[in-house]
Design an enzyme around this catalytic site. Structure first.
Site, PDB file in Angstrom:
ATOM      1  N   ARG A  58       0.825  -1.217   0.000  1.00  0.00           N
ATOM      2  CA  ARG A  58       0.000   0.000   0.000  1.00  0.00           C
ATOM      3  C   ARG A  58       0.857   1.264   0.000  1.00  0.00           C
ATOM      4  O   ARG A  58       0.483   2.265  -0.599  1.00  0.00           O
ATOM      5  CB  ARG A  58      -0.984  -0.037   1.172  1.00  0.00           C
ATOM      6  N   ARG A  81      13.084 -22.052   2.303  1.00  0.00           N
ATOM      7  CA  ARG A  81      14.543 -21.979   2.362  1.00  0.00           C
ATOM      8  C   ARG A  81      15.017 -22.280   0.929  1.00  0.00           C
ATOM      9  O   ARG A  81      14.389 -23.063   0.220  1.00  0.00           O
ATOM     10  CB  ARG A  81      15.126 -23.016   3.313  1.00  0.00           C
ATOM     11  N   ASP A 112      13.460 -14.720  16.056  1.00  0.00           N
ATOM     12  CA  ASP A 112      14.727 -14.901  16.786  1.00  0.00           C
ATOM     13  C   ASP A 112      15.324 -13.589  17.291  1.00  0.00           C
ATOM     14  O   ASP A 112      16.103 -13.589  18.240  1.00  0.00           O
ATOM     15  CB  ASP A 112      15.767 -15.588  15.885  1.00  0.00           C
ATOM     16  N   ARG A 123       6.307 -28.154  42.140  1.00  0.00           N
ATOM     17  CA  ARG A 123       7.188 -28.685  41.108  1.00  0.00           C
ATOM     18  C   ARG A 123       8.018 -27.583  40.475  1.00  0.00           C
ATOM     19  O   ARG A 123       7.690 -26.405  40.581  1.00  0.00           O
ATOM     20  CB  ARG A 123       6.342 -29.277  39.972  1.00  0.00           C
ATOM     21  N   MET A 147      11.896 -21.008  21.439  1.00  0.00           N
ATOM     22  CA  MET A 147      12.706 -20.907  20.208  1.00  0.00           C
ATOM     23  C   MET A 147      13.605 -19.683  20.231  1.00  0.00           C
ATOM     24  O   MET A 147      13.588 -18.893  21.169  1.00  0.00           O
ATOM     25  CB  MET A 147      11.783 -20.874  18.988  1.00  0.00           C
ATOM     26  N   GLU A 177      12.844 -18.322  37.768  1.00  0.00           N
ATOM     27  CA  GLU A 177      13.946 -18.492  38.734  1.00  0.00           C
ATOM     28  C   GLU A 177      15.277 -18.626  38.005  1.00  0.00           C
ATOM     29  O   GLU A 177      16.315 -18.244  38.522  1.00  0.00           O
ATOM     30  CB  GLU A 177      13.711 -19.727  39.602  1.00  0.00           C
ATOM     31  N   ARG A 199      14.555 -21.965  49.818  1.00  0.00           N
ATOM     32  CA  ARG A 199      13.988 -20.689  50.280  1.00  0.00           C
ATOM     33  C   ARG A 199      12.491 -20.806  50.521  1.00  0.00           C
ATOM     34  O   ARG A 199      11.826 -19.836  50.852  1.00  0.00           O
ATOM     35  CB  ARG A 199      14.248 -19.589  49.243  1.00  0.00           C
ATOM     36  N   ARG A 210       5.677 -19.343  17.199  1.00  0.00           N
ATOM     37  CA  ARG A 210       5.629 -18.411  16.073  1.00  0.00           C
ATOM     38  C   ARG A 210       4.339 -18.514  15.263  1.00  0.00           C
ATOM     39  O   ARG A 210       4.232 -17.932  14.182  1.00  0.00           O
ATOM     40  CB  ARG A 210       6.862 -18.537  15.198  1.00  0.00           C
TER      41      ARG A 210
HETATM   42  P1  ATP Z   1      14.780 -17.231  10.518  1.00  0.00           P
HETATM   43  O1  ATP Z   1      15.966 -16.855  11.346  1.00  0.00           O
HETATM   44  O2  ATP Z   1      13.544 -16.613  11.047  1.00  0.00           O
HETATM   45  O3  ATP Z   1      14.656 -18.681  10.276  1.00  0.00           O
HETATM   46  P2  ATP Z   1      16.281 -16.478   8.186  1.00  0.00           P
HETATM   47  O4  ATP Z   1      16.054 -15.427   7.188  1.00  0.00           O
HETATM   48  O5  ATP Z   1      17.503 -16.335   9.037  1.00  0.00           O
HETATM   49  O6  ATP Z   1      14.972 -16.566   9.064  1.00  0.00           O
HETATM   50  P3  ATP Z   1      17.482 -18.714   6.741  1.00  0.00           P
HETATM   51  O7  ATP Z   1      16.945 -20.062   6.483  1.00  0.00           O
HETATM   52  O8  ATP Z   1      18.749 -18.584   7.473  1.00  0.00           O
HETATM   53  O9  ATP Z   1      16.299 -17.924   7.457  1.00  0.00           O
HETATM   54  O10 ATP Z   1      17.685 -17.975   5.323  1.00  0.00           O
HETATM   55  C1  ATP Z   1      16.621 -17.909   4.365  1.00  0.00           C
HETATM   56  C2  ATP Z   1      17.174 -17.994   2.972  1.00  0.00           C
HETATM   57  O11 ATP Z   1      18.074 -16.886   2.718  1.00  0.00           O
HETATM   58  C3  ATP Z   1      18.034 -19.219   2.657  1.00  0.00           C
HETATM   59  O12 ATP Z   1      17.257 -20.355   2.353  1.00  0.00           O
HETATM   60  C4  ATP Z   1      18.827 -18.743   1.444  1.00  0.00           C
HETATM   61  O13 ATP Z   1      18.039 -18.788   0.272  1.00  0.00           O
HETATM   62  C5  ATP Z   1      19.079 -17.276   1.786  1.00  0.00           C
HETATM   63  N1  ATP Z   1      20.431 -17.110   2.362  1.00  0.00           N
HETATM   64  C6  ATP Z   1      20.829 -17.460   3.605  1.00  0.00           C
HETATM   65  N2  ATP Z   1      22.132 -17.188   3.803  1.00  0.00           N
HETATM   66  C7  ATP Z   1      22.572 -16.659   2.636  1.00  0.00           C
HETATM   67  C8  ATP Z   1      23.834 -16.148   2.190  1.00  0.00           C
HETATM   68  N3  ATP Z   1      24.912 -16.131   2.989  1.00  0.00           N
HETATM   69  N4  ATP Z   1      23.914 -15.662   0.921  1.00  0.00           N
HETATM   70  C9  ATP Z   1      22.848 -15.664   0.113  1.00  0.00           C
HETATM   71  N5  ATP Z   1      21.629 -16.115   0.479  1.00  0.00           N
HETATM   72  C10 ATP Z   1      21.480 -16.606   1.713  1.00  0.00           C
END
Ligand code: ATP
Length: 324
Positions: A26, A73, A128, A163, A170, A188, A212, A257
């Site tokens: 948008r 990925r 993360d 307990r 994560m 704790e 405690r 998540r």
């Molecule tokens: P999350 O931490 O939430 O899982 P993220 O973005 O760190 O997300 P990754 O699986 O590490 O998730 O990366 C996602 C995609 O980014 C990878 O599958 C790949 O295609 C691309 N990628 C990761 N590292 C590189 C790199 N060094 N150079 C180019 N592309 C990369």
């Protein structure tokens, strides 16, 4: 001047990604640009899976978790040959710039694309919260709140039975979710990759809580911590009698998540999506947009790739002091 941009979501899904896609779309349409939505992250880019997005296409998604564009990925994109193909597909579709909504790995990918000369803007989105160049990434607040709800619920049953509970959450190698949920939940013990505790240290703190006179004890453990729940259970098995509390373990996994993004994540995603478009309009690219101390800031992607936000030592100490 840019007239047509593409947007994708990449890496692990995070609540608020949809709000970011909506804001990019948008925001760009408001400037009179065209927007292409790419399916399934870099994998979909390499398959030429994209279509034009209009304002209505991103309606009714601000409240839903996950990502309407899909995510994946894509190891191929980490190779120069994969990126060369991606560049020719972007060019074929007339995309003059790309907005990448994703986490650490995804922004390493956008940094590579930027280095190869294509205009890219990154939007930090990962539960993360391990990305440099922003205070909090999209999705993290929701993940903290889901973890906290679990901690609160486990506390009631822990108290009833005197307990201890260990809750694993994560965050990959970053302990931010565990730290924040641990502080908010009055844990704790908090075990993080940035501040390692051995199983015997965790057990010792639980033992001290028992002595405690506490009726319950909670340990929040980040998934990347060396003292994982398995190591803790093994230690416990051998030393149960001297610790006092019985120990139960809950692994939250992907639950943290899923679901509805918090208000904070929706607002953050809306601000950052709009900031990405503003950056391109101002001719700024090869940057990550992030909120730092309340302001939208652009940090060069080259400075971000491979770096992690350091853990807040002050908060770690605060958590330790409060666990009395
Ligand atoms: P999350 O931490 O939430 O899982 P993220 O973005 O760190 O997300 P990754 O699986 O590490 O998730 O990366 C996602 C995609 O980014 C990878 O599958 C790949 O295609 C691309 N990628 C990761 N590292 C590189 C790199 N060094 N150079 C180019 N592309 C990369």
């Amino acid at each position: 001047m840019v007239k047509k941009i593409a947007v994708l979501t990449s890496g692990g899904d995070a609540p608020g990604m949809n709000a970011a896609v909506r804001a990019v779309t948008r925001g760009a349409l408001a400037k009179g640009w065209e927007v292409l939505g790419i399916r399934n992250g870099y994998a979909g880019l390499l398959e030429d899976e994209m279509r034009a997005l209009q304002a209505r296409d991103v309606g009714g998604i601000i409240q839903s978790g996950g990502t309407m564009l899909g995510s994946a990925r894509c190891p191929e994109f980490a190779e120069p040959a994969g990126r060369t193909r991606a560049l020719s597909i972007l060019e074929k579709n007339g995309a003059e710039a790309l907005v990448v909504i994703g986490g650490n790995g995804s922004q390493s990918g956008s940094a590579s694309l930027a280095r190869e000369g294509f205009p890219v803007v990154g939007v930090p989105s990962t539960i993360d919260n391990d990305l440099y160049g922003n205070d909090v990434s999209i999705g993290c607040d929701t993940a903290i709140n889901i973890t906290l709800e679990a901690v609160d619920r486990l506390r009631t049953t822990a108290s009833s039975h005197r307990r201890a509970f260990a809750v694993e959450t994560m965050g990959r190698n970053c302990g931010y979710i565990a730290l924040m949920a641990g502080i908010a939940g009055g844990a704790e013990v908090i075990a993080l990759p940035e501040s390692e505790l051995a199983p015997e240290d965790v057990a010792e703190r639980l033992r001290a809580a028992y002595q405690r006179g506490k009726t319950h004890a909670l340990a929040v453990i980040a998934e990347g911590a060396k003292c994982g729940v398995r190591a803790l259970m093994e230690y416990y098995g051998a030393h149960r009698r001297s610790i006092g509390f019985d120990l139960r373990v809950t692994r939250l996994g992907h639950v943290v998540r899923g679901g509805i993004p918090s208000a904070a994540d929706r607002v953050l995603a809306t601000r950052l999506g709009a900031a990405a478009v503003d950056a391109l309009a101002a001719g700024a690219h090869g940057v990550l947009v992030g909120i730092i101390r309340g302001d939208a800031v652009r940090t060069p992607l080259a400075e971000i790739a491979g770096r992690m936000r350091p853990a807040d030592a002050g908060l770690l100490e605060l958590a330790r002091v409060m666990a009395r």
